[in-house]
Design an enzyme around this catalytic site. Sequence first.
Site, PDB file in Angstrom:
ATOM      1  N   ARG A 162      -7.364  55.014  95.168  1.00 29.65           N
ATOM      2  CA  ARG A 162      -6.637  55.783  96.167  1.00 29.65           C
ATOM      3  C   ARG A 162      -6.171  57.125  95.600  1.00 29.65           C
ATOM      4  NH1 ARG A 162      -1.751  58.322  96.750  1.00 29.65           N
ATOM      5  NH2 ARG A 162      -0.719  56.579  95.684  1.00 29.65           N
ATOM      6  N   ASP A 163      -5.248  57.101  94.664  1.00 27.98           N
ATOM      7  CA  ASP A 163      -4.668  58.332  94.138  1.00 27.98           C
ATOM      8  C   ASP A 163      -5.683  59.127  93.325  1.00 27.98           C
ATOM      9  OD1 ASP A 163      -2.692  60.200  93.719  1.00 27.98           O
ATOM     10  OD2 ASP A 163      -1.760  59.141  92.071  1.00 27.98           O
ATOM     11  N   ASN A 171      -3.536  61.492  86.532  1.00 27.37           N
ATOM     12  CA  ASN A 171      -2.749  60.298  86.274  1.00 27.37           C
ATOM     13  C   ASN A 171      -2.910  59.790  84.845  1.00 27.37           C
ATOM     14  OD1 ASN A 171      -1.717  59.441  89.076  1.00 27.37           O
ATOM     15  ND2 ASN A 171      -3.893  59.780  89.451  1.00 27.37           N
ATOM     16  N   HIS A 226       2.064  61.328  85.198  1.00 31.47           N
ATOM     17  CA  HIS A 226       0.919  62.208  85.013  1.00 31.47           C
ATOM     18  C   HIS A 226       0.993  62.740  83.583  1.00 31.47           C
ATOM     19  CE1 HIS A 226      -0.742  62.923  89.231  1.00 31.47           C
ATOM     20  NE2 HIS A 226       0.177  61.979  89.356  1.00 31.47           N
ATOM     21  N   CYS A 280      -3.274  66.786  89.880  1.00 27.06           N
ATOM     22  CA  CYS A 280      -2.139  67.257  90.663  1.00 27.06           C
ATOM     23  C   CYS A 280      -2.394  68.700  91.081  1.00 27.06           C
ATOM     24  CB  CYS A 280      -0.851  67.161  89.856  1.00 27.06           C
ATOM     25  SG  CYS A 280       0.558  67.805  90.771  1.00 27.06           S
ATOM     26  N   HIS A 292       5.341  56.084  87.529  1.00 30.55           N
ATOM     27  CA  HIS A 292       4.041  56.683  87.839  1.00 30.55           C
ATOM     28  C   HIS A 292       3.975  58.032  87.125  1.00 30.55           C
ATOM     29  CE1 HIS A 292       0.716  57.460  90.916  1.00 30.55           C
ATOM     30  NE2 HIS A 292       0.879  58.650  90.336  1.00 30.55           N
TER      31      HIS A 292
END
Length: 305
Positions: free
Chosen positions: A20-21, A255, A215, A246, A213
């Site tokens: 997803r991300d 990520n 990065h 991002c 979460h």
Amino acid sequence: MVVPEPGLPDRVTIYEVGPRDGLQNEKTVVPLDVKAAFVRRLVAAGLPVVEATSFVHPRWVPQLADAAELVEELAEGPTFPHPVLVPNERGLHRALEAGCAHVAVFASATETFAARNLNSTVADQMTMFAPVVRRALDAGADVRAYVSMCFGDPWEGPVDPDAVVRVGCELLELGATQLSLGDTIGVGTAGQVGDLVRRFGAAGVGADRLALHFHDTYGQALTNVHAALQAGVTTFDASAGGLGGCPYARSATGNLATEDLVWFLTGLGIGHGVDLDALVATSTWMAERLGKTPASAVVRALGGA
């Protein structure tokens, strides 16, 4: 060599967000059969939670326009076992129609990102999320809540941790069962991480209800994981091969790579249940289909990328 560190958890849950991300930030649209194979391979590698897709409007995220089709392809019964992101009531409706039993909403800790990403304010976003969470719970689904921009915002700069706690507590009061705190642009440092977890504790939210979460924009993701472990957090989001990025941070590497997290945890003797070789093979396979080199240092080291 495994050298446990006293005081750290014995086991953690890795919450895989690559499908997803990770894929939502790719320039190319990945075919449905490749997405399905990606999810299946991640599950086969031992990842206990794999966030499969997002029921956003295709105009916003065309890379995930096939969410309903992917769920149908992966479904093995009347209830879909993997979590999905839902941005609003319409997205939740589509997810519930598809049989999803685990959903997530995505909030902001800062006004600028709330305006840009949600067309809302920090306060008004709760009005938007309240019926989503209520309907999901009424349907028997559980709800995870993400909070973005928890450590820094590209427009507003450093973020007040008390503002993050306020937003997070409001989401939990709505009925979310877990809160994922996002370092969206990767500027957080270990001291900030420990401080934020302690502030949530002071507000009555234990580390068992939190996930982190990270990065890796500034190479601090694993250092921040260590700080979170010391604070008692046992759930961490990560993306296979370091997929994703991002758009709000220059040179953002995306990520935290799941393989890098697995290697780190293994060295500390912390259980995670993931087969690293199978995961590396999966990320190498996906990178080939995307035509790119994996961002994960561990994949490059072990996979020969």
